[in-house]
Design an enzyme around this catalytic site. Structure first.
Site, short mmCIF file in Angstrom:
data_model
loop_
_atom_site.label_atom_id
_atom_site.label_comp_id
_atom_site.label_asym_id
_atom_site.label_seq_id
_atom_site.Cartn_x
_atom_site.Cartn_y
_atom_site.Cartn_z
N CYS A 100 17.71 -1.39 -43.22
CA CYS A 100 16.64 -1.68 -42.25
C CYS A 100 16.63 -0.33 -41.09
O CYS A 100 17.11 0.75 -41.53
CB CYS A 100 16.56 -2.83 -41.51
SG CYS A 100 18.14 -3.06 -40.44
N CYS A 111 13.32 5.42 -46.59
CA CYS A 111 14.11 4.97 -47.64
C CYS A 111 13.69 5.63 -48.87
O CYS A 111 12.63 5.93 -49.37
CB CYS A 111 13.83 3.33 -47.76
SG CYS A 111 14.09 2.21 -46.44
N CYS A 119 11.88 -0.44 -43.22
CA CYS A 119 12.36 1.06 -43.16
C CYS A 119 11.19 1.86 -43.68
O CYS A 119 11.49 3.44 -43.26
CB CYS A 119 13.79 1.34 -43.59
SG CYS A 119 13.70 1.44 -45.39
#
Length: 126
Positions: free
Chosen positions: A5, A83, A79
């Site tokens: 996250c 990511c 995120c």
């Protein structure tokens, strides 16, 4: 398995706590954040303690390329583009409310939703 996250202070830490609790040493558990916070969200710590899971020993960690690359399953939780995507990995994006700035009353339903998703994932993985 890697949970990611933004701040690695709430959702991903709770998910990692649930996975450690439910799977024991059958699964290698990692969590990280694209912009890690200074500490774990106290409401997340309290909500997890209510169900007997201690996440106080964890600290927010920066998402490193090598960590993602060496994980078979990557669960993202808001995120976005931070990511990394690697071919051959199993990805899931869990749409979960962000517990940042919320009290424990608001974090409990997020905690319980994460548990349900971790249980489902474990069942799918066998």
């Amino acid at each position: 398995m890697l949970f990611v996250c933004v701040h690695n202070a709430g959702r991903s830490q709770m998910a990692a706590g649930w996975l450690r609790h439910l799977a024991g040493d059958r699964v290698e558990v990692r969590s990280a954040g694209s912009e890690p916070g200074d500490r774990i969200n106290p409401a997340a710590v309290e909500a997890m303690a209510e169900v007997g899971i201690d996440i106080t020993g964890q600290t927010p960690k920066k998402l490193e390329w090598e960590t993602a690359e060496s994980s078979d399953v990557i669960i993202t939780m808001g995120c976005g583009d931070a990511c990394p995507i690697f071919p051959g990995k199993r990805y899931e994006d869990w749409k979960l409310e962000d517990p940042a700035g919320k009290g424990v009353e608001s974090v409990r339903p997020i905690r319980d939703e994460i548990r349900s998703r971790v249980e489902k994932l474990l069942a799918e993985l066998g």
